[in-house]
Design a protein around this motif. Structure first.
Motif, PDB file in Angstrom:
ATOM      1  N   THR A   1       0.769  -1.095  -0.345  1.00 16.88           N
ATOM      2  CA  THR A   1       0.052  -0.086   0.082  1.00 16.88           C
ATOM      3  C   THR A   1       0.952   1.169  -0.033  1.00 16.88           C
ATOM      4  OG1 THR A   1       0.097  -0.185   2.300  1.00 16.88           O
ATOM      5  CG2 THR A   1      -1.881  -1.093   1.310  1.00 16.88           C
ATOM      6  N   LEU A   2       1.741   1.381  -0.952  1.00 14.82           N
ATOM      7  CA  LEU A   2       2.719   2.289  -0.964  1.00 14.82           C
ATOM      8  C   LEU A   2       2.065   3.662  -0.923  1.00 14.82           C
ATOM      9  CD1 LEU A   2       5.831   2.424  -1.340  1.00 14.82           C
ATOM     10  CD2 LEU A   2       5.669   2.602  -3.752  1.00 14.82           C
ATOM     11  N   ALA A   3       1.110   4.002  -1.904  1.00 14.88           N
ATOM     12  CA  ALA A   3       0.438   5.266  -1.766  1.00 14.88           C
ATOM     13  C   ALA A   3      -0.110   5.776  -0.782  1.00 14.88           C
ATOM     14  CB  ALA A   3      -0.533   5.158  -2.900  1.00 14.88           C
ATOM     15  N   GLN A   4      -0.428   4.783   0.059  1.00 14.96           N
ATOM     16  CA  GLN A   4      -1.404   5.106   1.393  1.00 14.96           C
ATOM     17  C   GLN A   4      -0.304   5.321   2.390  1.00 14.96           C
ATOM     18  OE1 GLN A   4      -4.265   2.676   2.701  1.00 14.96           O
ATOM     19  NE2 GLN A   4      -4.519   3.539   4.558  1.00 14.96           N
ATOM     20  N   SER A   5       0.688   4.407   2.504  1.00 15.63           N
ATOM     21  CA  SER A   5       1.686   4.112   3.642  1.00 15.63           C
ATOM     22  C   SER A   5       3.011   5.330   3.539  1.00 15.63           C
ATOM     23  CB  SER A   5       2.059   2.934   3.771  1.00 15.63           C
ATOM     24  OG  SER A   5       1.186   1.842   3.974  1.00 15.63           O
ATOM     25  N   ILE A   6       3.317   5.612   2.260  1.00 15.40           N
ATOM     26  CA  ILE A   6       4.435   6.527   2.136  1.00 15.40           C
ATOM     27  C   ILE A   6       4.036   7.803   1.609  1.00 15.40           C
ATOM     28  CG2 ILE A   6       6.819   6.459   1.200  1.00 15.40           C
ATOM     29  CD1 ILE A   6       6.584   4.403   3.186  1.00 15.40           C
ATOM     30  N   ALA A   7       3.353   7.670   0.303  1.00 15.94           N
ATOM     31  CA  ALA A   7       3.330   9.080  -0.537  1.00 15.94           C
ATOM     32  C   ALA A   7       2.304   9.912   0.290  1.00 15.94           C
ATOM     33  CB  ALA A   7       2.842   8.575  -1.841  1.00 15.94           C
ATOM     34  N   THR A   8       1.255   9.533   0.684  1.00 20.85           N
ATOM     35  CA  THR A   8       0.204  10.454   1.439  1.00 20.85           C
ATOM     36  C   THR A   8       0.861  11.425   2.657  1.00 20.85           C
ATOM     37  OG1 THR A   8      -1.660   8.862   0.773  1.00 20.85           O
ATOM     38  CG2 THR A   8      -2.032  10.439   2.326  1.00 20.85           C
ATOM     39  N   PRO A   9       1.487  10.564   3.428  1.00 18.92           N
ATOM     40  CA  PRO A   9       2.027  11.507   4.481  1.00 18.92           C
ATOM     41  C   PRO A   9       2.934  12.453   3.853  1.00 18.92           C
ATOM     42  CG  PRO A   9       1.989   9.102   5.105  1.00 18.92           C
ATOM     43  CD  PRO A   9       1.670   9.293   3.815  1.00 18.92           C
ATOM     44  N   ILE A  10       3.839  11.892   3.001  1.00 16.44           N
ATOM     45  CA  ILE A  10       5.080  12.990   2.551  1.00 16.44           C
ATOM     46  C   ILE A  10       4.317  14.183   1.921  1.00 16.44           C
ATOM     47  CG2 ILE A  10       6.659  13.193   0.712  1.00 16.44           C
ATOM     48  CD1 ILE A  10       7.534  10.228   1.412  1.00 16.44           C
ATOM     49  N   ILE A  11       3.295  13.913   0.780  1.00 17.11           N
ATOM     50  CA  ILE A  11       2.585  14.781   0.190  1.00 17.11           C
ATOM     51  C   ILE A  11       1.903  15.974   1.080  1.00 17.11           C
ATOM     52  CG2 ILE A  11       0.629  15.676  -1.277  1.00 17.11           C
ATOM     53  CD1 ILE A  11       1.302  12.738  -2.759  1.00 17.11           C
ATOM     54  N   SER A  12       1.132  15.162   2.267  1.00 17.10           N
ATOM     55  CA  SER A  12       0.263  16.074   3.021  1.00 17.10           C
ATOM     56  C   SER A  12       1.523  16.990   3.975  1.00 17.10           C
ATOM     57  CB  SER A  12      -0.488  15.298   4.036  1.00 17.10           C
ATOM     58  OG  SER A  12       0.367  14.471   4.753  1.00 17.10           O
ATOM     59  N   THR A  13       2.522  16.497   4.521  1.00 16.77           N
ATOM     60  CA  THR A  13       3.456  17.204   5.283  1.00 16.77           C
ATOM     61  C   THR A  13       4.115  18.318   4.154  1.00 16.77           C
ATOM     62  OG1 THR A  13       3.790  15.301   6.472  1.00 16.77           O
ATOM     63  CG2 THR A  13       5.405  17.072   6.828  1.00 16.77           C
ATOM     64  N   SER A  14       4.156  17.854   3.012  1.00 14.96           N
ATOM     65  CA  SER A  14       4.959  18.844   2.116  1.00 14.96           C
ATOM     66  C   SER A  14       3.991  20.257   1.908  1.00 14.96           C
ATOM     67  CB  SER A  14       5.157  18.315   0.790  1.00 14.96           C
ATOM     68  OG  SER A  14       6.203  17.155   0.969  1.00 14.96           O
ATOM     69  N   LEU A  15       2.734  19.915   1.945  1.00 12.86           N
ATOM     70  CA  LEU A  15       1.858  21.189   1.991  1.00 12.86           C
ATOM     71  C   LEU A  15       2.183  21.895   3.165  1.00 12.86           C
ATOM     72  CD1 LEU A  15      -1.531  19.408   0.393  1.00 12.86           C
ATOM     73  CD2 LEU A  15       0.279  20.789  -0.734  1.00 12.86           C
ATOM     74  N   TYR A  16       2.477  21.506   4.153  1.00 17.25           N
ATOM     75  CA  TYR A  16       2.605  22.463   5.432  1.00 17.25           C
ATOM     76  C   TYR A  16       3.910  23.291   5.200  1.00 17.25           C
ATOM     77  CZ  TYR A  16      -0.737  20.241   8.612  1.00 17.25           C
ATOM     78  OH  TYR A  16      -1.870  19.833   9.161  1.00 17.25           O
ATOM     79  N   PHE A  17       5.000  22.633   4.619  1.00 16.16           N
ATOM     80  CA  PHE A  17       6.018  23.297   4.196  1.00 16.16           C
ATOM     81  C   PHE A  17       5.909  24.355   3.271  1.00 16.16           C
ATOM     82  CE2 PHE A  17       8.425  19.245   5.429  1.00 16.16           C
ATOM     83  CZ  PHE A  17       8.939  19.583   6.841  1.00 16.16           C
ATOM     84  N   VAL A  18       5.034  24.019   2.412  1.00 17.28           N
ATOM     85  CA  VAL A  18       4.598  25.259   1.185  1.00 17.28           C
ATOM     86  C   VAL A  18       4.128  26.285   1.767  1.00 17.28           C
ATOM     87  CG1 VAL A  18       3.387  25.488  -0.826  1.00 17.28           C
ATOM     88  CG2 VAL A  18       4.967  23.382  -0.832  1.00 17.28           C
ATOM     89  N   VAL A  19       2.876  26.021   2.793  1.00 20.38           N
ATOM     90  CA  VAL A  19       2.149  27.037   3.295  1.00 20.38           C
ATOM     91  C   VAL A  19       2.686  27.783   4.351  1.00 20.38           C
ATOM     92  CG1 VAL A  19      -0.170  27.451   4.395  1.00 20.38           C
ATOM     93  CG2 VAL A  19       0.070  25.955   2.405  1.00 20.38           C
TER      94      VAL A  19
END
Length: 253
Positions: A20-38
């Motif tokens: 479940t790579l998208a759910q386990s790895i990609a999703t947390p990285i993308i959501s945290t990256s949004l915090y870094f951007v904003v």
């Protein structure tokens, strides 16, 4: 120590992350990256430095720790709840494996996934903000200890929960608010004096403060106290889990 049993449980649980790579790895990285951007790049560019550290860099340890708490709890709670839900936990309990070996397998896999995620987010943060790590060994220690401690806590939640909705109650209503109020986005020294004292009742403050100290050498709480609080919570979780296996609470029903 039954190394074969520990290895089998550990690898089985770890393989679930890759399935479940998208759910386990990609999703947390993308959501945290949004915090870094904003907060890091956009808002942080217009905010004053905190303790001599740019705001974008200041929130990096807090965001990593916030992700680490939620993912450690989620990974461990789901990992032990699924065998209970499917009924395969009885096969594990009847095998010649001690409760501590079972714990090492499940919690070790959950903590490993969380540490990998933490390191990936640490690398990702470099794309958005510049930061430094003054004490890399202490940073690694806090990262691993926090992942293991909250994986133990998640293991307890996974045993306590008797329904899918209960797996989300403690993380959503308790851990996440404590993480937001624990100094992820600010220093508690910025609060009024009364609220500073209240904030010290939040255990997450000590985790984030100690982790941030390993980056910049600044903290709201003495790093030794942060380390002691983490170790104390880990011991408490181990005591509770030991009691659960001795009594069979929610395992043999």
């Amino acid at each position: 120590m039954n190394r074969y049993a520990v290895r089998a449980i550990y690898l089985f649980e770890l393989s679930r992350a890759w399935r479940t790579l998208a759910q386990s790895i990609a999703t947390p990285i993308i959501s945290t990256s949004l915090y870094f951007v904003v907060f890091g790049a956009a808002i942080g560019a217009n905010m004053n430095a905190v303790h001599g550290v740019s705001y974008g860099a200041f929130i990096v340890p807090g965001l990593i720790m916030m992700m680490l708490l939620s993912e450690s709890i989620s990974n461990a709670s789901f990992g032990i709840y699924m065998p209970r839900y499917a009924g395969t936990i009885y096969e594990v309990l009847s095998a010649p494996v001690s409760w501590f070996e079972i714990l090492i397998g499940y919690v070790g896999a959950a903590a490993t996934k969380s540490v990998i995620l933490g390191l990936l987010i640490l690398v990702t943060a470099r794309l958005f903000v510049a930061y430094e790590i003054q004490h890399p060994l202490w940073m690694a220690l806090f990262l691993i200890l926090t992942a293991v401690t909250f994986s133990l806590f998640g293991f307890i939640i996974g045993i306590w929960a008797n329904g899918w909705e209960k797996l989300q109650i403690v993380p959503a209503l308790i851990v996440t608010p404590l993480a937001f109020l624990g100094g992820s986005f600010y220093s508690i020294e910025m609060l009024p004096e009364m609220w500073q004292k209240i904030a010290l009742l939040n255990p997450v403050v000590y985790l984030i403060s100690g982790f941030r100290w390993s980056f910049y050498g600044v903290s709201d709480v003495n790093p030794a106290i942060s380390l002691g609080m983490t170790l104390g919570f880990m011991v408490l979780c181990l005591v509770i889990i030991g009691w659960i296996f001795r009594t069979g609470y929610r395992l043999k029903q």
